[in-house]
Design an enzyme around this catalytic site. Structure first.
Site, PDB file in Angstrom:
ATOM      1  N   ASP A   1     -16.931  39.814 -16.886  1.00  0.00           N
ATOM      2  CA  ASP A   1     -17.176  39.823 -15.444  1.00  0.00           C
ATOM      3  C   ASP A   1     -15.892  39.543 -14.678  1.00  0.00           C
ATOM      4  O   ASP A   1     -14.895  39.065 -15.249  1.00  0.00           O
ATOM      5  CB  ASP A   1     -18.230  38.743 -15.124  1.00  0.00           C
ATOM      6  CG  ASP A   1     -19.090  39.094 -13.926  1.00  0.00           C
ATOM      7  OD1 ASP A   1     -18.654  39.902 -13.091  1.00  0.00           O
ATOM      8  OD2 ASP A   1     -20.201  38.538 -13.829  1.00  0.00           O
TER       9      ASP A   1
ATOM     10  N   ASN B   1     -15.571  38.168 -10.660  1.00  0.00           N
ATOM     11  CA  ASN B   1     -16.392  37.980  -9.472  1.00  0.00           C
ATOM     12  C   ASN B   1     -15.634  37.686  -8.183  1.00  0.00           C
ATOM     13  O   ASN B   1     -16.141  36.960  -7.337  1.00  0.00           O
ATOM     14  CB  ASN B   1     -17.403  36.858  -9.744  1.00  0.00           C
ATOM     15  CG  ASN B   1     -18.575  37.367 -10.545  1.00  0.00           C
ATOM     16  OD1 ASN B   1     -19.082  38.449 -10.275  1.00  0.00           O
ATOM     17  ND2 ASN B   1     -18.986  36.626 -11.547  1.00  0.00           N
TER      18      ASN B   1
ATOM     19  N   CYS C   1     -18.295  44.462 -15.709  1.00  0.00           N
ATOM     20  CA  CYS C   1     -19.104  43.968 -14.596  1.00  0.00           C
ATOM     21  C   CYS C   1     -18.135  43.354 -13.604  1.00  0.00           C
ATOM     22  O   CYS C   1     -17.115  42.788 -14.005  1.00  0.00           O
ATOM     23  CB  CYS C   1     -20.073  42.909 -15.134  1.00  0.00           C
ATOM     24  SG  CYS C   1     -21.023  42.051 -13.878  1.00  0.00           S
TER      25      CYS C   1
ATOM     26  N   ASP D   1     -25.939  43.987  -9.013  1.00  0.00           N
ATOM     27  CA  ASP D   1     -26.786  42.798  -9.132  1.00  0.00           C
ATOM     28  C   ASP D   1     -28.147  43.032  -8.484  1.00  0.00           C
ATOM     29  O   ASP D   1     -29.035  42.190  -8.585  1.00  0.00           O
ATOM     30  CB  ASP D   1     -26.117  41.594  -8.465  1.00  0.00           C
ATOM     31  CG  ASP D   1     -25.041  40.996  -9.355  1.00  0.00           C
ATOM     32  OD1 ASP D   1     -25.001  41.336 -10.548  1.00  0.00           O
ATOM     33  OD2 ASP D   1     -24.234  40.187  -8.848  1.00  0.00           O
TER      34      ASP D   1
HETATM   35  C1  GLA Z   1     -22.091  38.316 -11.403  1.00  0.00           C
HETATM   36  C2  GLA Z   1     -22.792  39.332 -12.283  1.00  0.00           C
HETATM   37  C3  GLA Z   1     -24.167  38.821 -12.646  1.00  0.00           C
HETATM   38  C4  GLA Z   1     -24.036  37.497 -13.346  1.00  0.00           C
HETATM   39  C5  GLA Z   1     -23.275  36.511 -12.483  1.00  0.00           C
HETATM   40  C6  GLA Z   1     -22.975  35.227 -13.237  1.00  0.00           C
HETATM   41  O1  GLA Z   1     -22.711  38.233 -10.161  1.00  0.00           O
HETATM   42  O2  GLA Z   1     -22.865  40.576 -11.638  1.00  0.00           O
HETATM   43  O3  GLA Z   1     -24.833  39.759 -13.461  1.00  0.00           O
HETATM   44  O4  GLA Z   1     -23.382  37.681 -14.578  1.00  0.00           O
HETATM   45  O5  GLA Z   1     -22.039  37.052 -12.040  1.00  0.00           O
HETATM   46  O6  GLA Z   1     -22.306  34.315 -12.483  1.00  0.00           O
END
Ligand code: GLA
Length: 678
Positions: free
Chosen positions: A441, A443, A481, A503
């Site tokens: 991921d 973010n 992701c 998400d």
């Molecule tokens: C992101 C991902 C989610 C999840 C969260 C975890 O938002 O897209 O699927 O893994 O992080 O913090």
């Protein structure tokens, strides 16, 4: 096949021709449906320019370099001892590599040499990139991958995908008017704002008809695509690494290689565009891989509160309904009880897992499932041991308070010590535990970049980490992701086996996201989960949720501990069905029969490569009393073969021309059909 007559180059594959001529620079002659090579010299089209302008007949460059004379958007702008640069053609080289052919053209200028590379794939996709090699110290201000031109004076519409968090890949289409349209990312990650592809089509082109010219960039950082329609009516796409806050210094003999822009052409609308790209991506971009496993992911069920006992309960239920891979998402490490702390501390939280991860993994394996885990290696919470020990490892500009997003900072993964830390952490995790899947991921956007080179270097460092993972742990599959679907493009898919599109797991919203996603990216990279329905919405039926998620790689994200026995049985039936249909869905040909954008019925069809089997999913949004709908016309079946649908036999041509009645009547009702040759 690549043929060369004098200074004219003709690239042909499938039903596609791409031709250009080289004088001092290279100029496009043609791109579209096949033409006779002997006709190339006759292709010159009448031009016009006033005596007030520079020679605009000369636009349509294959790689315009800013020289102060040509005012279409250039691909390359270089500062050396001179500000402007003129190229002379030197030579070309042809190479064959298996089924692909490569043509390299070399040009020379006082300050640098330029190589233009064309890689021709059997189905007509052409990969284009360029290599700039310095002869004196130079600074690149802009170094795009390529410029691709539509046929002379071609009027067109433009289609692309826009979005934001939870609304990724929303299709947008409008006529292209004179001027410049820019699609771009400037946040360090490809981002959900735009996806790095564009399609230009004849007016009125649709899913099954009309000419479509398309381009997709393989790059996981700041990118840009400018679509320029000049006052003469010529349209071209210039694409590559974004020149926003870009600079790259080269010393003599040093080279800069741009990412690859893949281009293609379809005579038969967007459906055929998707078929071309899906087969190309499967064959030439993705790592070699098998069918996607049905996975369970803990995120929507337990969020950060991943405790071994509850995970075991979920795993037991996941195995019972037929899941093949159990993935523990965020929250398993450090002091990670929320998004405020712990990121960067990649050791198992012993309160949550008193006996380490291996306890849970052993249990998951004993249930017959594989085990996967979530990581976010490029980021750090200020409230973490890692940041307290190494605050200098986060991107920062001296004297400036770094910007936090989701309470975290980005790690400067270009530093050798950070690479070493991450390799150490990932190596230990994967060596000590039986893990076959990583959800990688990212973010937050990148900020606080202290030099313009860092944007590109971050991407290089990321690719080198992923390459290392492939080499050291070839059995570990990667899922890309980024705060949902912020990292879905061909650069990431060269390393990732699958990706997380959004998400937003609402099964109706997903139909729009999936429609945008599958324009270029294959179904078997698109993971879709069955969850509790979207926030603030009436729950959709489990059948509807399954049908929506079965349109891609199926996963379960719901809290199975709260499911009744009856609901678990429904899950079991659908998962078993999905496994039977999986080769058709994941490896077949996708037909988007009805778009959610155009009406209240959505339908997609998957046809096996041998056309023996097909699966259809149809979705009704809302019912208005008394509305009657025409039968659903299928595609891609053998006209003269006979197919059984729910016990009734039809000919292929009847199913494709007259269609089949679906009798969907209730709000948010769905249907799944299996069609088999008899
Ligand atoms: C992101 C991902 C989610 C999840 C969260 C975890 O938002 O897209 O699927 O893994 O992080 O913090």
């Amino acid at each position: 096949m690549i043929t060369i007559q004098g200074h004219t180059f003709h690239l042909q594959a499938g039903d596609i021709s791409y031709a250009f001529t080289v004088d001092k620079a290279a100029r496009n002659l043609y791109w579209g449906g096949a033409i006779g090579g002997e006709d190339l010299p006759k292709l010159a089209v009448e031009g016009f320019h006033s005596s007030f302008d520079p020679d605009t007949n000369a636009e349509r460059g294959e790689y315009p370099v800013w020289n102060g004379h040509d005012f279409t958007l250039p691909c390359l702008k270089v500062q050396g001892t001179q500000r402007v640069h003129f190229l002379t053609y030197q030579s070309h080289e042809l190479e064959k590599d298996g089924k692909t052919e490569r043509l390299t053209l070399r040009f020379d200028s006082a300050a640098f040499t330029l190589a233009l590379v064309y890689q021709l794939y059997p189905n007509g996709i052409i990969g284009r990139n360029s290599v700039i090699t310095a002869k004196e110290p130079i600074q690149l201000e802009k170094a795009f991958s390529a410029s691709v031109n539509l046929p002379c004076y071609q009027e067109c519409e433009v289609r692309y995908a826009v979005g934001k968090w939870a609304r990724e890949n929303q299709l947008q289409q409008h006529p292209m008017s004179t001027g410049i349209l820019t699609l771009q990312a400037k946040r360090g990650i490809p981002g959900p704002q735009y996806n790095p592809w564009v399609a230009l089509c004849e007016k009125d082109a649709g899913e099954t008809h009309g000419r479509v010219w398309f381009a997709a960039l393989a790059y996981s950082g700041n990118w840009a695509m400018h679509i320029e329609k000049t006052e003469q009516g010529n349209t071209h796409i210039v694409a590559g690494v974004n020149d926003f806050d870009f600079a790259w210094a080269l010393q003599p003999q040093q080279s800069y290689t741009t990412p690859v822009l893949y281009i293609g052409f379809s005579q038969d609308g967007y459906g055929a565009m998707s078929h071309l790209m899906h087969s190309f991506v499967r064959e030439h971009i993705l790592p070699p891989r098998g069918l996607r496993r049905v996975l369970y992911n803990s995120w929507e069920a337990t969020a950060f509160d991943v405790r071994v006992e509850e995970q075991k309960r979920l795993a037991q239920k996941a195995a019972q309904i037929g899941c093949e891979l159990f993935v523990v998402d965020d929250g398993w490490f450090g002091q990670r009880h929320s998004d405020k702390a712990g990121l960067g501390d990649w050791y198992v939280n012993r309160e949550k897992f008193p006996n380490g991860l291996s306890d849970l993994i052993r249990y998951v394996k004993s249930l017959g499932m594989d085990f996967g885990i979530w990581v976010e290696p490029e980021a750090v919470n200020p409230d973490s041991d890692l940041y307290r020990t190494h605050p200098q490892w986060a991107y920062h500009i001296p004297g400036v308070e770094p910007m936090q997003a989701r309470n975290q900072l980005s790690l400067n993964i270009t530093l050798p010590e950070v690479q070493a830390y991450l390799k150490g952490m990932l190596g230990k995790l994967l060596r000590e535990n039986d893990i076959t899947f990583l959800k990688w991921d990212m973010n937050r956007p990148l900020t606080d970049m202290d030099s313009p080179e860092l944007w590109s270097k971050h991407v290089q460092a990321l690719y080198s980490l992923w390459a290392w993972l492939h080499q050291e742990f070839p059995h570990v599959e990667l899922e890309t992701c980024s705060g949902g679907g912020g990292r879905v493009e061909l650069g990431s898919l060269a390393y990732a086996y699958q990706s997380w599109p959004s998400d937003n797991t609402d099964p109706y919203d997903r139909l729009f996201i999936q429609e945008g996603y599958t324009q270029l990216y294959p179904v078997d990279t698109m993971m879709c989960w069955v969850t509790e329905s979207g926030e603030g919405r009436a729950p959709r039926s489990l059948d509807y949720r399954f049908c929506s998620a079965m349109c891609g790689g199926l996963g379960i994200g719901a809290n199975l501990s709260k499911f009744t026995q009856e609901e678990l049985e429904v899950c079991t039936r659908w998962i078993a069905q999905y496994k039977r249909w999986r080769p058709i869905i994941q490896q077949g040909v996708l037909y988007r029969l009805l778009s959610p954008i155009q009406g209240d019925m959505t339908a997609v069809q998957y046809v096996s490569q041998d056309r023996h089997e097909a699966v259809v999913f149809a979705f009704l949004r809302g019912q208005t009393y008394g509305t009657l709908r025409p039968p659903l016309r299928l595609q891609g079946l053998d006209a003269d073969a006979e197919y059984a649908v729910n016990g009734t036999v039809y000919s292929g041509k009847t199913l494709c021309n007259a269609g089949i009645s679906l009798a969907l009547r209730r709000d948010f009702q769905s249907a799944a059909l299996y069609i088999e040759k008899v």
